[in-house]
Design a protein around this motif. Structure first.
Motif, PDB file in Angstrom:
ATOM      1  N   ALA A 114      11.626   3.927  -2.825  1.00 24.93           N
ATOM      2  CA  ALA A 114      11.072   2.805  -2.050  1.00 24.93           C
ATOM      3  C   ALA A 114      11.661   2.832  -0.647  1.00 24.93           C
ATOM      4  O   ALA A 114      12.781   3.301  -0.414  1.00 24.93           O
TER       5      ALA A 114
ATOM      6  N   HIS B  14      12.124  11.569  -1.795  1.00 24.24           N
ATOM      7  CA  HIS B  14      10.925  11.969  -2.524  1.00 24.24           C
ATOM      8  C   HIS B  14      11.004  13.444  -2.895  1.00 24.24           C
ATOM      9  O   HIS B  14      11.775  14.198  -2.311  1.00 24.24           O
TER      10      HIS B  14
ATOM     11  N   ARG C  19       2.315   5.411  -4.613  1.00 30.14           N
ATOM     12  CA  ARG C  19       2.262   5.028  -3.201  1.00 30.14           C
ATOM     13  C   ARG C  19       3.289   3.940  -2.929  1.00 30.14           C
ATOM     14  O   ARG C  19       3.513   3.081  -3.775  1.00 30.14           O
ATOM     15  N   VAL C  20       3.889   3.983  -1.730  1.00 31.45           N
ATOM     16  CA  VAL C  20       4.763   2.894  -1.294  1.00 31.45           C
ATOM     17  C   VAL C  20       4.483   2.620   0.177  1.00 31.45           C
ATOM     18  O   VAL C  20       4.063   3.521   0.931  1.00 31.45           O
TER      19      VAL C  20
ATOM     20  N   SER D  51       5.890   0.932   3.905  1.00 26.96           N
ATOM     21  CA  SER D  51       7.075   0.609   4.685  1.00 26.96           C
ATOM     22  C   SER D  51       6.993  -0.829   5.183  1.00 26.96           C
ATOM     23  O   SER D  51       5.908  -1.434   5.188  1.00 26.96           O
TER      24      SER D  51
END
Length: 1014
Positions: free
Chosen positions: A112, A138, A195-196, A198
């Motif tokens: 995250a 990641h 998916r994350v 910002s």
């Protein structure tokens, strides 16, 4: 009873991989918590397996998470910190060990973003800006995109905005007021699809002025050195800030950019798919605007994994021999080599020599047996070539013993001696107790085979081969018989037949009576397949005599393809003899050779061709055929000379159409029939000529007033004879001398209109239509008489009358206009309500020339204005003056009520309350009574001025009665239905009430069931 034992020898061999582990990317978010690395090998005995992680052996007992199923390695609750690395499988049995290729285990995850609030970015309008993504941890690669203000409003990339897939940052070369807002970086894992987002980065504009123009500055670019594997797609990024927005261009130094390359993202990305070694080189991107330019260069280098050019193979050798193996691979960088024996490194030592990919072992020994591996590697990967070396050691053994050999008298005999033995044995031949000495007739060949030249009966007997080595000895006996040579006769040896006929070939073999003979039929050196070709070939079984055997071949319904050489092969255990016969097939000629158009005119074509096969019957005639876009397939054409005889190889096709594309072919005929056609010639077009065909079906008429309309059927392109084709329309009024001619330049035209207001309607004209093209004028059609148009109607109808029929209908009548030009073909009635515009009204047309019409669907008690005009195919005539008619008031809306009835025999007396019309309704002038019987189509209608009537029931059954009021406005509303059912012993009933009427003096024969149906 003798015992029979069957011994089957099962080959034993070292391990051979069937499946080796592949690279794995394991998602830490996966519901499946186990990683499986696959490994499978075959071998006899079956192999056992071991695993290595980063070169260290795996001990399943040391970690509870490890388990094995056959050769597969399973890791439960895998984690990147403990299990990331390179895995190798090793398979082992008693014949050796092989080590598998390396497989990489990686882990896919996406962390995250930091929840820390990001500071805003403030720039002047026109200034460039870079918004940082700063992705979370990641693995493996991720895809970047940016959201503007709120999801799912994504930033669209163009020449001004660019998202780097290398850095993840958003680059805006020149900020505009529309860019002000909140920006969110969105990253997506390519494996897990997670998916994350910002935290947002606000972008604002400073208020202290606008940024002036400035030269480009490249903010993101590809590395100075790019390494890429052959076959992948390479993306080179280049984007610059600047005002005005810079333009990006690409070039390859000292070469051309590959044609397969594509420019993406407004030229900010150079994409090269399926990259190859020749695509290597220095690439330059250049950013320019009116204020200046800047460039960046980087070198693209393509590497390749090693690939085998030569591999090693399993080898069996006798001890003491020399082993030489070579493996060779290509790759960039050039691969290096090392060798493994049973999974362990092998180096040059003593009898072993290793030079790159070459392995030499001198004087091999039993201890050298095992599994060898040549490994070719560069820094991008390694490949393995595996082979087993077996050192043989066995005393001589003969698989077949004794053997029986039957030879042909006077022919050479070969007696083989092939024992299994290692090392190679020493061979001695003897006959009886005496060792065989070589002579001119008897010799020992290098492969230990005994050869007897020009065998005779005296050579019959037993021959013994003895084989010895240091491990033991063995003997084999060969029993030799010498027989008379076989003779084969095939008859007839040459035969001619015609297509469709049948023939029988007979093959007779004379041979030793002690031998069996087998026959085989061949056609042009190839065995005949009687199952596949059974429709034409039949094998007729052997006829066995004392010293001979005979078989027949029947060939039915012979085709041209059956011509050729037929062979009969007879074989015994002593020898084989072959005889051959020739079959000639007479049939229609084969196709002639290539057809060439030697000369072309407007109506002829001179053709030449080469002779085809006559199939053993002389060619008598040739037939010339042509095909054009206008013909139905191939058509025979006339020729000069006629006919074209079989000794000719050229002729002229005549009476062709000018300016038409033709193909030609030639067909040959003989006494048997007509053969297949030749291949078509190339397409040729005949030369142009003056048209020779005039238009047909010239006619005309109709049109508007003062018009002469002339029509015709167009001339087909087949007969236009050249370019610039058109029509000449000639006409003159009846009784005049000079012709008027008009040119119509379109070849597809079918009509010409001539207008002259000086001639009256229906004036007769003489008309003819001709043709022309660039070569000149062609013929005219026959002269026909065509009248000029009579025009649209010129007068309005007369004596128009209109009167109301009901509240919704008006009947209109009129008289036709006086006879003359412009006769109506029908009439159009227009009508509209008073106080409305005529344009808003309705129109109705008569079907034919009727002079009356009923207008329906009108409003009651309304005044309508009505006009009538005539029309024909040319147009409409003038309208009459408007007449008026008033529709009647609407009929009463109140239906008749309180219906009562009395039946006497077949008569029913019916009465009801009178209907009173309202002020806006038409007065009641009577009533209509409808009597209908269920199941019958016939209805009985009775009209009366009184609110009562007498009805007669024709026969028994169920009857329905309805009553309506009648008025000038039409029929009023219908009453409730009365349903009469004549049935014995049933009381009379009603929905609303029951009525019982039994007057004195009347005798009832039935009771009536009465239903009031609302």
């Amino acid at each position: 009873m003798a015992d029979c034992t069957l011994s089957i020898e099962i080959e034993e061999f070292g391990p051979v991989f069937i499946r080796e582990p592949d690279d794995v990317i394991f998602s830490l978010d996966s519901d499946e918590k186990k990683v499986m690395m696959h490994c499978e090998a075959r071998g006899n005995p079956p192999p056992t397996y071991s695993w290595y992680i980063n070169g260290t052996g795996v001990d399943a007992k040391a970690d509870y998470r490890y388990s094995f199923i056959d050769g597969n390695f399973i890791i439960t609750n895998a984690s990147e910190s403990s299990d990331y690395g390179k895995y190798q499988c090793e398979a082992e049995n008693s014949y050796g060990t092989v080590l598998g290729r390396e497989a990489l285990l990686q882990f896919a995850y996406l962390g995250a973003f930091s929840g820390k609030t990001r500071g805003g970015v403030s720039v002047r309008e026109g200034q460039g800006v870079v918004l940082m993504c700063t992705p979370p941890p990641h693995s493996p690669e991720i895809i970047y995109s940016w959201v503007f203000n709120e999801f799912p409003s994504f930033v669209a990339e163009d020449s001004r905005r660019f998202i780097s897939q290398d850095t993840g940052n958003l680059y805006i070369s020149k900020v505009q007021p529309s860019d002000v807002g909140s920006y969110i970086c969105l990253v997506k894992n390519t494996v897990t699809n997670a998916r994350v987002l910002s935290p947002p980065t606000p972008l604002t504009l400073k208020t202290d002025g606008v940024m002036g123009e400035y030269e480009p500055k490249i903010e993101v670019h590809f590395p100075t050195s790019v390494l890429a594997a052959r076959g992948v797609t390479v993306r080179l990024e280049c984007f610059a800030l600047g005002n005005p927005v810079p333009t990006i261009t690409w070039r390859k130094i000292n070469g051309n950019i590959p044609k397969k390359a594509r420019l993406r993202k407004s030229q900010a990305v150079l994409e090269i798919p399926n990259i190859q070694l020749e695509d290597s080189g220095t690439y330059e991107c250049k950013a320019e605007n009116p204020r200046g330019g800047t460039a960046f260069k980087g070198h693209l280098q393509v590497y390749t994994l090693p690939q085998w050019v030569r591999m090693i193979n399993d080898t069996q050798m006798d001890s003491g021999e020399k082993l030489q193996w070579e493996c060779k691979a290509m790759g960039r960088p050039r691969p290096t080599y090392h060798w493994l024996l049973n999974g362990l490194p092998l180096t040059s030592q003593g009898r072993v020599e290793i030079v790159n990919g070459e392995l030499t072992i001198h004087r091999v020994q039993q201890a050298d047996s095992g599994m060898y591996q040549c490994v070719a590697a560069n820094k991008y990967g390694a490949i393995y070539s595996n082979a087993e070396l077996k050192i043989l050691a066995s005393a001589p053994v003969f698989v077949y013993n004794p053997i029986r050999v039957i030879a042909t008298l006077g022919k050479d005999v070969l007696l083989e001696c092939k024992p299994r033995a290692s090392p190679k044995p020493r061979i001695i031949w003897r006959r009886g107790d005496r060792r065989i000495q070589q002579s001119r007739r008897i010799m020992l060949l290098r492969n230990n085979t005994l050869r007897i030249v020009n065998s005779s009966r005296a050579d019959e007997g037993n021959y013994v081969c003895r084989a010895e080595n240091q491990l033991g000895s063995a003997e084999m006996t060969a029993v030799l018989w010498v027989k008379e040579a076989m003779r084969v006769e095939l008859s007839p040896s040459r035969v001619e037949v015609t297509v469709g006929e049948s023939v029988v070939l007979s093959c007779k073999a004379t041979h030793d009576t002690s031998l069996d003979v087998a026959f085989q039929w061949l056609f042009n050196q190839k065995p005949i397949n009687f199952q596949q070709d059974g429709g034409h070939f039949e094998y007729i079984q052997t006829v066995r005599a004392r010293q001979s055997s005979t078989v027949d071949l029947m060939i039915r319904s012979i085709l041209l393809k059956h011509a050729g050489k037929y062979g009969c092969r007879a074989q015994t255990s002593a020898d084989a003899v072959f005889a051959e016969a020739e079959l000639l097939v007479r049939g229609p000629p084969g196709p002639p050779g290539v057809v060439i158009v030697e000369e072309i005119t407007d109506a002829t074509a001179t053709l030449s061709w080469t002779r085809g096969l006559d199939n053993h019957s002389p060619i008598s005639t040739y037939n010339l055929q042509a095909r054009s876009p206008f013909s139905l397939g191939w058509q025979t054409v006339k020729t000069d000379p006629q006919p074209v005889t079989g000794d000719m190889e050229s002729a002229m096709a005549v009476e062709l159409n000018p300016w038409v594309e033709y193909e030609f072919r030639v067909v040959a005929s003989n006494a048997i029939g007509t053969g297949d056609p030749s291949a078509p010639s190339r397409g040729v077009r005949t030369k142009e000529a003056v048209p020779s065909v005039a238009p047909s079906n010239v006619s005309g008429g109709n049109g508007r007033r003062h018009e002469l309309v002339i029509s015709w059927e167009p001339v087909s392109e087949e007969f236009q004879n050249g370019e610039g084709f058109g029509y000449i329309v000639a006409f003159r009024a009846n009784g005049t001398r000079g012709w008027k001619e008009k040119m119509v330049t379109s070849a597809d035209s079918t009509t010409y209109k001539y207008r002259d207001e000086t001639f009256p309607p229906l004036t007769p004209f003489e008309v003819k239509v001709g043709v022309y093209n660039n070569k000149g004028d062609g013929p005219f059609s026959k002269v026909v008489i065509i009248h000029s148009a009579e025009g649209e109607p010129r007068e309005a109808p007369s004596d128009v009358k209109a009167y109301s029929i009901s509240s919704s209908e008006i009947r209109v009548t009129w008289k036709p206009p006086n006879p003359g030009p412009g006769r109506p073909r029908g009439y159009e009635v227009s009508y509209w309500k008073d106080m409305e515009q005529e344009e808003s009204g309705a129109k109705q047309r008569t079907v034919k020339n009727e002079t009356a019409m009923v207008l329906t669907g009108l409003e009651g008690n309304s005044l309508y204005l009505i006009t009538v005009k005539g029309f024909n195919s040319i147009g409409q005539g003038p309208a009459t003056a408007a007449v008026t008619a008033n529709t009647r008031k609407a009929p009463p809306a109140q239906p008749p009520t309180n219906l009562m009835w009395i039946q006497e025999g077949n008569n029913v007396s019916l009465n009801w309350d009178p209907v009173k019309a309202k002020d806006n309704e038409s007065d009641v002038i009577g009533y209509m009574v409808l009597l209908k019987q269920e199941g019958r189509g016939h209805n009985q209608v009775t009209r009366t001025i009184n609110p009562s009537t007498m009805l007669s029931l024709p026969e028994g059954g169920t009857y329905i009665i309805e009553v309506r009021a009648l008025s000038e406005g039409g029929e009023g509303a219908v009453s409730s239905q009365v349903r009469l059912v004549t049935s014995s012993g049933v009381r009379a009933k009603s929905n609303e009430r029951s009525v019982h009427c039994t007057p004195q003096g009347l005798t009832w024969t039935a009771m009536l069931l009465v239903l009031l149906v609302p």
